[in-house]
Design a protein around this motif. Structure first.
Motif, mmCIF file in Angstrom:
data_model
loop_
_atom_site.group_PDB
_atom_site.id
_atom_site.type_symbol
_atom_site.label_atom_id
_atom_site.label_comp_id
_atom_site.label_asym_id
_atom_site.label_seq_id
_atom_site.Cartn_x
_atom_site.Cartn_y
_atom_site.Cartn_z
ATOM 1 N N PHE A 20 0.833 -1.201 0.000
ATOM 2 C CA PHE A 20 0.000 0.000 0.000
ATOM 3 C C PHE A 20 0.869 1.254 0.000
ATOM 4 N N VAL A 21 0.248 2.377 -0.356
ATOM 5 C CA VAL A 21 1.010 3.622 -0.472
ATOM 6 C C VAL A 21 1.740 3.986 0.815
ATOM 7 N N ASP A 22 1.168 3.583 1.957
ATOM 8 C CA ASP A 22 1.826 3.923 3.218
ATOM 9 C C ASP A 22 2.961 2.951 3.542
ATOM 10 N N GLY A 23 3.234 2.014 2.615
ATOM 11 C CA GLY A 23 4.350 1.106 2.818
ATOM 12 C C GLY A 23 3.967 -0.244 3.401
ATOM 13 N N THR A 24 2.682 -0.390 3.803
ATOM 14 C CA THR A 24 2.246 -1.676 4.354
ATOM 15 C C THR A 24 2.354 -2.760 3.290
ATOM 16 N N ARG A 25 3.051 -3.832 3.640
ATOM 17 C CA ARG A 25 3.164 -4.965 2.724
ATOM 18 C C ARG A 25 2.054 -5.933 3.093
ATOM 19 N N ALA A 26 0.925 -5.860 2.381
ATOM 20 C CA ALA A 26 -0.237 -6.651 2.764
ATOM 21 C C ALA A 26 -0.188 -8.045 2.166
ATOM 22 N N LEU A 27 0.489 -8.173 1.014
ATOM 23 C CA LEU A 27 0.485 -9.451 0.314
ATOM 24 C C LEU A 27 1.835 -9.646 -0.362
ATOM 25 N N GLU A 28 2.443 -10.793 -0.097
ATOM 26 C CA GLU A 28 3.666 -11.165 -0.824
ATOM 27 C C GLU A 28 3.221 -11.712 -2.176
ATOM 28 N N PRO A 29 4.058 -11.574 -3.209
ATOM 29 C CA PRO A 29 3.660 -12.060 -4.525
ATOM 30 C C PRO A 29 3.183 -13.515 -4.455
ATOM 31 N N ALA A 30 1.953 -13.738 -4.918
ATOM 32 C CA ALA A 30 1.356 -15.068 -4.804
ATOM 33 C C ALA A 30 0.727 -15.469 -6.129
ATOM 34 N N THR A 31 0.724 -16.763 -6.389
ATOM 35 C CA THR A 31 0.103 -17.283 -7.609
ATOM 36 C C THR A 31 -0.958 -18.299 -7.228
ATOM 37 N N LEU A 32 -2.124 -18.179 -7.864
ATOM 38 C CA LEU A 32 -3.254 -19.062 -7.559
ATOM 39 C C LEU A 32 -3.992 -19.379 -8.841
ATOM 40 N N ASP A 33 -4.457 -20.602 -8.964
ATOM 41 C CA ASP A 33 -5.320 -20.950 -10.089
ATOM 42 C C ASP A 33 -6.650 -21.427 -9.558
ATOM 43 N N ILE A 34 -7.712 -20.884 -10.099
ATOM 44 C CA ILE A 34 -9.038 -21.281 -9.648
ATOM 45 C C ILE A 34 -9.793 -21.778 -10.874
ATOM 46 N N ALA A 35 -10.256 -23.015 -10.784
ATOM 47 C CA ALA A 35 -10.901 -23.616 -11.950
ATOM 48 C C ALA A 35 -12.309 -23.089 -12.108
ATOM 49 N N ARG A 36 -12.832 -23.232 -13.296
ATOM 50 C CA ARG A 36 -14.189 -22.860 -13.620
ATOM 51 C C ARG A 36 -15.153 -23.571 -12.678
ATOM 52 N N GLY A 37 -16.038 -22.835 -12.026
ATOM 53 C CA GLY A 37 -17.046 -23.465 -11.179
ATOM 54 C C GLY A 37 -16.565 -23.879 -9.794
ATOM 55 N N GLU A 38 -15.298 -23.692 -9.543
ATOM 56 C CA GLU A 38 -14.748 -24.111 -8.254
ATOM 57 C C GLU A 38 -15.072 -23.086 -7.151
ATOM 58 N N THR A 39 -15.173 -23.573 -5.932
ATOM 59 C CA THR A 39 -15.279 -22.654 -4.790
ATOM 60 C C THR A 39 -13.961 -22.697 -4.029
ATOM 61 N N LEU A 40 -13.285 -21.563 -4.030
ATOM 62 C CA LEU A 40 -12.005 -21.468 -3.336
ATOM 63 C C LEU A 40 -12.190 -20.588 -2.112
ATOM 64 N N VAL A 41 -11.688 -21.048 -0.982
ATOM 65 C CA VAL A 41 -11.834 -20.249 0.236
ATOM 66 C C VAL A 41 -10.474 -19.691 0.639
ATOM 67 N N LEU A 42 -10.425 -18.396 0.900
ATOM 68 C CA LEU A 42 -9.213 -17.785 1.454
ATOM 69 C C LEU A 42 -9.413 -17.721 2.962
ATOM 70 N N LEU A 43 -8.552 -18.407 3.687
ATOM 71 C CA LEU A 43 -8.728 -18.537 5.129
ATOM 72 C C LEU A 43 -7.466 -18.070 5.842
ATOM 73 N N GLY A 44 -7.647 -17.341 6.905
ATOM 74 C CA GLY A 44 -6.486 -16.916 7.673
ATOM 75 C C GLY A 44 -6.889 -15.948 8.757
ATOM 76 N N PRO A 45 -5.994 -15.700 9.708
ATOM 77 C CA PRO A 45 -6.333 -14.790 10.801
ATOM 78 C C PRO A 45 -6.453 -13.349 10.303
ATOM 79 N N SER A 46 -6.977 -12.494 11.157
ATOM 80 C CA SER A 46 -7.189 -11.097 10.796
ATOM 81 C C SER A 46 -5.893 -10.438 10.343
ATOM 82 N N GLY A 47 -5.972 -9.696 9.256
ATOM 83 C CA GLY A 47 -4.818 -8.936 8.787
ATOM 84 C C GLY A 47 -3.847 -9.714 7.928
#
Ligand SMILES: Nc1ncnc2c1ncn2[C@@H]1O[C@H](COP(=O)(O)OP(=O)(O)OP(=O)(O)O)[C@@H](O)[C@H]1O
Ligand SMILES: [Mg+2]
Lengths: 353, 261
Positions: A20-47
């Motif tokens: 983010f502009v304030d320098g917060t690194r919210a996400l490290e470079p990540a790669t994900l593939d989600i198939a057609r019709g699939e339900t993908l859940v992103l799970l993790g603690p706050s922040g």
């Protein structure tokens, strides 16, 4: 035409990081593939960056340079959200207070130039599908939390999105309602067959809804797998402890057996190990008479939960061990018991965290 | 007993203060309908002064309203989108921009007027037209519009609503008109009443900017005080009150309704 039907797109997130502009690194470079019709859940603690990932896919946030978002193989990175044909359910629902329930649901259709009659019939269909019949002419402020959640979902799927994005849609509700809606939502998502990305910090929700679950930790993807995989085969201590209850035991190993204060526990895996971090799920431990298992300990406490009972065992390992025992066993605190654990129920984790 | 004394004291004090403020207004207004002010109300009640003022200043009064509503139009067309842009995309700039557009409230009107004259005085046509006064009024009232709209924006989470509408396919213009503006109506109305009232009553700036053919209500008032009998000036005040009080009442009712929410 019916709202139910296969109209999902596949999604590829390619080395998407976010600073983010304030320098917060919210996400490290990540790669994900989600198939057609699939339900993908992103799970993790706050922040941990779940919302950030979702917003990048939605087009509400631009990934750092080098990141790419592809729908059905088409580069969408610089396409604004209004041209991505995504349905989105916000945590706060973002329903329009100046419109009725029906107008909210029909808004996306109106924008797309769908005629009045077709719009009305599509809205009616969604109202029935999401169980809010009778509320069509209410104002948003006159709805309960659960009703708002349904309206938000109906509004998002009304436009027949290629991808449905949900950011903790149930978090704002009380526990009982959350459980009920979770089941309802699950049936609906299956019926709709849309590619779905669902953000939550509740592991039960993730297990029930996800075809696959992405466990995130501090902006990094810790593990991707089916609910069974992440539950039974966590690849790190963090995942093991975040998903369900887990006993983590660090102990020296000799001849393929954990050396514990309460005895020896056979484990699978490499015979040359000298020390191990082992994970054992509470429900895989059997309570038997002391002496009939290689490992034993003393019951510290028993809490009867109804369908099962949680026993806390001391003295078997350097830390206490939690056991989920059948509700028929009548063992009391202070009793000495044997712990029967199948070697393949012991999952070895990489050392460290 | 002691409580009653205190209450009576407070009541008296309040009434005195109110009277101190209200009596001059009443006197001034009554002077406007008195045949001869120096002989007092016993000299008779008349509307002749009111009619005289109307004959002399109808144009001024009309122009005042034209300017007030033109100011309103400009502040609406510029201020509401500006508030939206500041709120959604402003980031750290939004504070600075807000400060800058608020400056005209703090700077004396005379100084603003002087700056305008220095800058645009050379454009004769513009300088002589009522548009020159309009410019001054827009500068002066803009912060009130922007701030009151921004105040509602911060209470209704406009950013999420905007994102919600965007996710449903609405272009920026459509979501502004269909979602943002309807949800900002309370702020827009409050701002609008403020702008109109301020523009109608503005004196400082207008005094510097006006020409004999571009006068507004307060300038006409000063004019009549300076050059005519007291009764005429008072009749003018009366007309001024009649024009502006309904606006003030509407504004107050509006504020009450917002509080009641
Ligand atoms: N606009 C922003 N500017 C700066 N930092 C931000 C911004 N949005 C999020 N962050 C930071 O980025 C990190 C990840 O935020 P994110 O909202 O993705 O977390 P999350 O996993 O969704 O958490 P939660 O479960 O609490 O919603 C947090 O540290 C957060 O403070
Ligand atoms: Mg979040």
């Amino acid at each position: 035409m019916n709202v139910i039907g296969d109209h999902g797109a596949s999604v590829r997130v390619e080395t998407c990081g976010k600073t983010f502009v304030d320098g917060t690194r919210a996400l490290e470079p990540a790669t994900l593939d989600i198939a057609r019709g699939e339900t993908l859940v992103l799970l993790g603690p706050s922040g941990c960056g779940k919302t950030t990932m979702l917003r990048i896919i939605a087009g509400l946030e631009l990934p750092d340079v080098g990141g790419k978002v592809l729908f059905d193989g088409k580069d969408m990175t610089s396409v604004p959200i209004e041209k991505r044909n995504v349905g989105m359910v916000f945590q706060s629902y973002a329903l329009f207070p100046n419109m009725t329930v029906a107008d909210n649901i029909g808004y996306g259709l109106k924008i797309r130039g769908v005629g009045k009659h077709e719009r009305a019939s599509r809205v009616a269909e969604l109202v029935a599908l999401t169980n809010i019949t009778g509320l069509e002419n209410r104002r948003i402020t006159q709805l309960s939390g659960g009703q708002r959640q349904r309206v938000a979902l109906a509004r998002a799927v009304a436009i027949r999105p290629g991808i449905l994005l949900l950011d903790e849609p149930l978090t704002a509700l009380d526990a009982a309602l959350r459980d009920r809606l979770r089941g309802e939502l699950n049936r609906l998502l299956r019926a709709l067959g849309i590619t779905t990305i669902y953000v939550t910090h509740d592991q039960a929700e993730a297990m029930e809804l996800g075809d696959r679950v992405v466990v995130m930790q501090k902006g990094v993807i810790a593990q991707v797998g089916t609910p069974r995989e992440i539950y039974f085969e966590p690849n790190s201590r963090f995942v093991a402890e975040f998903i369900g209850a887990a006993n983590i035991i660090e102990a020296p190993v000799e001849n393929g057996q954990l050396l514990l204060p309460g005895g020896r526990q056979p484990i699978g895996g490499d015979a040359n190990l000298t020390t191990a971090v082992a994970m054992i799920r509470p429900e895989t431990i059997g309570i038997v008479a002391a002496g009939s298992a290689p490992l034993s300990g003393t019951i510290d406490s028993v809490s009867f939960i109804g369908d099962r009972q949680r026993m806390i065992i001391g003295g078997a390992s350097s830390k206490i061990i939690a056991v989920d025992a059948p509700n028929t066993i009548t063992a009391k605190a202070g009793e000495r018991v044997g712990l029967l654990i199948a070697p393949d129920a012991v999952r070895l984790l990489p050392p460290g965290n | 007993m002691r409580d009653r004394l205190i209450f009576t004291g407070q009541l008296l004090f309040t009434l005195t203060v109110a009277a101190f403020l209200v009596v001059p207004a009443i006197l001034s207004i009554s002077a406007g309908v008195t045949v001869n002010y120096f002989r007092g109300i016993s000299s008779g009640v008349t509307l002749q002064w009111v009619f005289q003022v109307w004959d002399l200043y109808a144009g001024t009064i009309l122009l005042s309203f034209v300017i007030a509503f033109a100011t309103l139009a400009v502040t609406l067309l510029v201020g509401v989108p500006a508030a939206y842009a500041l709120h959604t995309h402003g980031g750290r700039w939004s504070r600075i921009v807000e400060e800058v557009i608020t400056l005209p409230i703090a700077i004396p009107g005379l100084a603003i007027a002087l700056a305008l004259i220095l800058t645009y005085g050379g454009f004769g046509e513009f300088r002589r037209s009522w548009l020159f006064i309009l410019t001054g009024h827009v500068i002066f009232t803009m912060p009130f519009m922007v701030r009151s709209v921004m105040a509602v924006f911060s209470t209704v989470d406009i950013k999420t609503l905007d994102e919600g509408a965007a996710s449903l396919g609405a272009s920026p213009v459509r979501r502004f008109l269909g979602v943002i503006v309807p949800n900002a109506v309370p702020g827009i109305l409050a701002g609008a009443l403020m702008v109109v009232t301020l523009s109608l009553g503005e004196f400082n700036l207008t005094w510097m900017l006006h020409t004999p053919s571009t006068k507004t209500l307060p300038i006409g008032l000063a004019d009549s005080y300076a050059s005519m009998r007291l009764e005429v000036a008072s009749a003018y005040t009366l007309i001024f009150f009649v024009m502006i009080i309904p606006l003030l009442v509407a504004m107050q009712m509006f504020a009450d309704r917002e509080q009641g929410r």
